[in-house]
Design a protein around this motif. Structure first.
Motif, short mmCIF file in Angstrom:
data_model
loop_
_atom_site.label_atom_id
_atom_site.label_comp_id
_atom_site.label_asym_id
_atom_site.label_seq_id
_atom_site.Cartn_x
_atom_site.Cartn_y
_atom_site.Cartn_z
N GLN A 213 -21.33 29.62 8.43
CA GLN A 213 -20.03 29.39 9.07
C GLN A 213 -19.16 30.64 8.95
OE1 GLN A 213 -17.54 26.62 6.87
NE2 GLN A 213 -17.17 25.43 8.73
N THR A 214 -18.45 30.99 10.03
CA THR A 214 -17.60 32.18 10.00
C THR A 214 -16.12 31.78 10.03
OG1 THR A 214 -17.51 32.29 12.40
CG2 THR A 214 -19.34 33.45 11.33
N TYR A 215 -15.24 32.75 9.76
CA TYR A 215 -13.81 32.48 9.88
C TYR A 215 -13.45 32.10 11.31
CZ TYR A 215 -12.96 34.16 5.15
OH TYR A 215 -12.96 34.30 3.79
N SER A 216 -14.19 32.69 12.23
CA SER A 216 -13.95 32.36 13.63
C SER A 216 -14.28 30.88 13.90
CB SER A 216 -14.80 33.31 14.48
OG SER A 216 -14.84 32.88 15.78
N ASP A 217 -15.37 30.38 13.30
CA ASP A 217 -15.69 28.94 13.41
C ASP A 217 -14.55 28.10 12.86
OD1 ASP A 217 -18.29 29.22 14.48
OD2 ASP A 217 -19.16 29.47 12.47
N LEU A 218 -14.05 28.50 11.69
CA LEU A 218 -12.99 27.72 11.04
C LEU A 218 -11.71 27.73 11.87
CD1 LEU A 218 -13.66 28.75 7.32
CD2 LEU A 218 -14.06 26.51 8.33
N ALA A 219 -11.43 28.88 12.49
CA ALA A 219 -10.26 28.96 13.37
C ALA A 219 -10.45 27.99 14.55
CB ALA A 219 -10.06 30.39 13.88
N ASN A 220 -11.65 27.97 15.10
CA ASN A 220 -11.92 27.02 16.20
C ASN A 220 -11.78 25.57 15.74
OD1 ASN A 220 -12.38 29.03 18.04
ND2 ASN A 220 -14.59 29.08 17.71
N ASP A 221 -12.13 25.31 14.48
CA ASP A 221 -11.97 23.95 13.95
C ASP A 221 -10.50 23.53 14.03
OD1 ASP A 221 -14.68 23.86 13.33
OD2 ASP A 221 -14.38 24.37 11.22
N ILE A 222 -9.63 24.44 13.64
CA ILE A 222 -8.20 24.10 13.65
C ILE A 222 -7.69 23.91 15.08
CG2 ILE A 222 -5.90 25.09 13.11
CD1 ILE A 222 -7.11 25.89 10.41
N LEU A 223 -8.17 24.74 15.99
CA LEU A 223 -7.78 24.55 17.40
C LEU A 223 -8.33 23.23 17.94
CD1 LEU A 223 -8.37 28.22 18.61
CD2 LEU A 223 -6.16 27.12 18.17
N PHE A 224 -9.52 22.88 17.47
CA PHE A 224 -10.15 21.61 17.86
C PHE A 224 -9.31 20.41 17.38
CE2 PHE A 224 -12.99 18.08 16.75
CZ PHE A 224 -13.78 17.94 17.89
N PHE A 225 -8.76 20.51 16.17
CA PHE A 225 -7.91 19.41 15.67
C PHE A 225 -6.73 19.19 16.62
CE2 PHE A 225 -8.97 20.86 11.02
CZ PHE A 225 -10.25 20.37 11.16
N HIS A 226 -6.19 20.29 17.11
CA HIS A 226 -5.06 20.20 18.03
C HIS A 226 -5.51 19.62 19.38
CE1 HIS A 226 -1.70 20.96 20.53
NE2 HIS A 226 -2.14 22.09 21.04
N GLU A 227 -6.63 20.12 19.86
CA GLU A 227 -7.17 19.65 21.15
C GLU A 227 -7.38 18.13 21.12
OE1 GLU A 227 -10.62 22.03 22.24
OE2 GLU A 227 -11.41 20.21 23.20
#
Ligand code: 5AD
Ligand code: FES
Length: 364
Positions: A213-227
């Protein structure tokens, strides 16, 4: 003002203000002074939405029988080392009674994933009895995995208000590496949408620090929570379990614990700074990495704690990961311990309050 302070100020002032790049920057902070700034900024937003108050939900681990075989999880179907149990209805109801007596305003019922007519009916009946027992006052959260739309609807009608179903990672390729064939990312996402449709307060989350898992994946996770417009977030560091395919090769060293605690706390802070009014749990897995891990989670922006109220004799058989705390304690000990721990950091407990997600109220 430094660049970091500028980003944090902007994030505090307005939700969804961070760019993807800024989220990555915040998640990857390691300097102790920067981490302190990040956590303090998120804690301020937590204070704005829930004050110096933490909501408790007693969690009953009702059974460890599971039809899934997730490569990271200690109660995966393929783990023959674990003794399987399923609590009887009366035993669960004794736990519910304890939850009420201990003045926890909400309850979480969790177990391995089982999909069957008998299981749906068992939970439905249980929910009716709990609603009756608590005169409808208790907040009831289910954490029972993927289910059909009909099952979600029946459980909602029987009195459940909230549902936790972690996406584990929002990266479908990583999801596929963590699960055997047959486990389906799209179905999981669809379940979250169905829960929303049936008016649950919807909670999801991920594990952080997973291999690959990368920081980029984790950033996408947070955007996904919003989505997904989630109401509740439950995230925790990935912790190896030696009887699992993913965990057997990873050494659980002090460095591992420190790194994973940092990433776990950063995820809480950035989720708080990005989403503002959701409920975020300081999960038990944080305490597997540091004795005061859950308190650190609160100070990084979380506002919910889930004390274990499972009978002590069953706790050993519900170890999703290693080093799980509170295996030998009973519910009363955990209650006192957690209240004392929170008092130490200047927080009080929301006794007898449901502590619903402010985000859910705002979107009604
Ligand atoms: N480490 C940390 N969290 C885990 N979970 C399962 N296995 C592990 C592990 N090894 C989490 C998953 C699941 C939740 C109930 O527990 O995210 O959704
Ligand atoms: Fe269980 Fe501290 S929370 S012993």
């Amino acid at each position: 003002m430094t660049q970091l302070e500028k980003i944090l100020k902007q994030a505090q002032a307005e939700r969804h203000a961070l760019t993807r790049e800024e989220i990555v920057t915040l998640l990857s902070l390691t300097d102790p002074a920067d981490l302190q700034r990040l956590h303090a900024a998120a804690y301020e937003v937590k204070l704005r939405h829930s004050g110096k108050v933490v909501s408790f939900r007693g969690i009953i681990e009702m059974g460890n029988v599971c039809s899934k075989d997730c490569f990271y999880c200690g109660i995966r179907k393929g783990n023959t080392e674990v003794e399987r149990f399923q609590l009887a209805e009366e035993t669960i109801l004794r736990g519910v009674k304890r939850n009420i007596d201990m003045e926890y305003g909400s309850l979480v019922l969790q177990s391995g994933e089982i999909e069957s007519d008998a299981h749906t009916a068992f939970i439905e009946k249980l929910l009716h009895r709990i609603t009756e027992m608590s005169a409808g006052k208790l907040g009831i959260t289910l954490s029972l995995g993927e289910q059909s739309e009909e099952t979600f609807a029946r459980w909602r009608a029987a009195g459940a208000h909230r549902y936790l179903l972690r996406i584990e990672t929002s990266n479908p390729a990583l999801y596929a590496k963590l699960h055997p064939v047959g486990h389906n990312f799209e179905r999981r996402v669809n379940c979250l949408r169905l829960l929303r449709k049936h008016d649950y307060q919807v909670g999801s989350g991920v594990m952080s620090g997973l291999p690959g898992q990368t920081y980029s994946d984790l950033a996408n996770d947070i955007l996904f929570f919003h989505e997904l417009d989630l109401d509740m977030i439950g995230m925790g560091p990935y912790i190896p379990h030696h009887d699992t395919p993913l965990g057997q090769e990873i050494a659980f060293t002090p460095d591992y614990a420190a790194d994973h605690l940092r990433i776990g706390l950063n995820m809480i802070s950035v989720a708080r700074l990005y989403l503002h009014d959701v409920n975020i749990a300081a999960t038990t897995a944080l305490q597997a990495l540091a004795d005061d891990g859950r308190e650190q989670g609160i100070l990084a922006g979380a506002n919910v704690v889930m004390p274990n109220i499972t009978d002590t004799e069953y706790r050993r058989n519900y170890q999703l990961y290693e080093n799980k705390p509170c295996l030998d304690e009973n519910s009363e000990q955990c209650r006192l311990c957690l209240a004392r721990r929170l008092e130490k950091i200047g927080e009080t407990v929301n006794w007898n309050q449901r502590g619903d997600s402010p985000h859910y109220a705002a979107r009604q």
